[in-house]
Write a protein that holds these residues in place. Structure first.
Motif, mmCIF file in Angstrom:
data_model
loop_
_atom_site.group_PDB
_atom_site.id
_atom_site.type_symbol
_atom_site.label_atom_id
_atom_site.label_comp_id
_atom_site.label_asym_id
_atom_site.label_seq_id
_atom_site.Cartn_x
_atom_site.Cartn_y
_atom_site.Cartn_z
ATOM 1 N N TYR A 1 6.173 -0.467 0.824
ATOM 2 C CA TYR A 1 5.043 0.455 0.873
ATOM 3 C C TYR A 1 5.535 1.837 0.428
ATOM 4 N N GLY B 1 0.835 -1.189 0.000
ATOM 5 C CA GLY B 1 0.000 0.000 0.000
ATOM 6 C C GLY B 1 0.870 1.238 0.000
ATOM 7 N N ASP C 1 0.089 0.274 6.177
ATOM 8 C CA ASP C 1 -0.169 -0.815 5.227
ATOM 9 C C ASP C 1 0.924 -1.877 5.325
#
Length: 320
Positions: A283, A47, A52
């Motif tokens: 991420y 993400g 995330d």
């Protein structure tokens, strides 16, 4: 066998496109294209936020995997942005520690200053290494284009004499790597061996071939015989077949490592067989280059990427 010519041409072209800033900026600024490409990226990237990465990492740890976490970014050319990247890594270290997650923290030196000032890079790295050590975590320096190899290894050698929790990555595809490894075995940091994702001149690198596979295994063998900590970072089932036959993964100083979203079924198989497997999670908003590299490494992934654009990204974590 050498990678079929059409696939190699596609992979080389995609690597060139990946570094075209105009194309990257066009996609990032397009309200139509950005969400489509992000859907494809989510197969390989957890993400865009730290939470995330940490949340999915926590899930995988509870399933029995080791993990690496990286805040994506490289070739940062602004000093302030380099410092912000360093601060994000410090925050990531603290968050992992607070959540009780024994993660390795991976990164490119060009994300924290290498393209701006080597000394700034060194100081940022020292701060990260000190923070990681205080929380019982390790760092892993990624390898970048061959033009940066000397600088990366020089900075690594400076920091590892002070902080043994810092490791470095070597690319098997470079002819020079055999000599580099023989020297690095004199240092205490862990060594991660990859085949290499960068497009390099043919006179300095080995193409994807049986010869490269043999060089890769030779490098691993040197680390194992030296009793050195080594991470076998590959998605090649043939490589793992050889590694398992030689009993390397039974050694406490050896582990397998694979990128999130690549060969999750192989990750799970190795882990279920009781072997040590680390999943490399990323991420951040700078996922464009990362996505291009994942497709270039295995050109058939382009079909998966297109499917994800049409149907939406699936929850990759459920595949582990």
């Amino acid at each position: 066998m050498v990678l079929p010519s059409i696939e190699k041409q596609f992979a080389d072209s995609l690597k060139s496109i990946a570094r075209n800033l105009e194309i990257k900026e066009y996609i990032q600024q397009s309200p139509e294209l950005y969400p489509l490409f992000l859907s494809s990226a989510k197969r390989f990237v957890t993400g865009e936020s730290r939470e995330d990465g940490v949340s999915i990492g926590d899930q995988l740890v509870h399933k029995g995997y080791r993990i690496s976490l990286e805040f994506i970014g490289e070739n940062t050319i602004n000093k302030e942005e380099c410092v912000r990247a360093k601060d994000e890594f410090i925050a990531l270290i603290k968050q992992c520690s607070n959540r009780g997650i024994s993660s390795r923290i991976s990164f490119d030196l060009s994300h924290i200053g290498l393209s701006v000032d080597p000394e700034l890079t060194f100081q940022n790295l020292l701060e990260m290494a000190k923070e990681a050590q205080s929380h019982g975590l390790s760092l892993m320096i990624s390898m970048e284009e061959s033009a940066k190899t000397d600088q990366i290894l020089s900075i690594y050698k400076r920091v590892v004499v002070e902080y043994s929790n810092v490791g470095v990555t070597l690319q098997a595809q470079l002819y020079r790597t055999l000599n580099d490894l023989n020297e690095l075995l004199n240092y205490s940091g862990e060594i991660r061996i990859v085949k290499g994702a960068y497009q390099e001149p043919s006179d300095i690198c080995i193409p994807r071939s049986d010869k490269l596979d043999q060089r890769y295994l030779e490098l691993v063998d040197l680390c194992v015989r030296a009793g050195h900590q080594v991470s076998i970072a590959s998605h090649d089932e043939a490589i793992y077949k050889q590694i398992i036959q030689r009993g390397y993964l039974q050694n406490s100083n050896v582990e397998a490592e694979m990128l999130y979203g690549i060969r999750p079924e192989l990750c799970k198989q190795l882990k279920d067989d009781g072997l040590p497997v680390r999943v490399y999670l990323t991420y951040g908003v700078e996922w464009y280059l990362y996505l291009c590299h994942r497709i270039a490494e295995y050109p058939p992934n382009i079909y998966v990427a297109i499917t994800d654009m049409i149907q939406g990204a699936k929850d990759t974590s459920k595949l582990y």
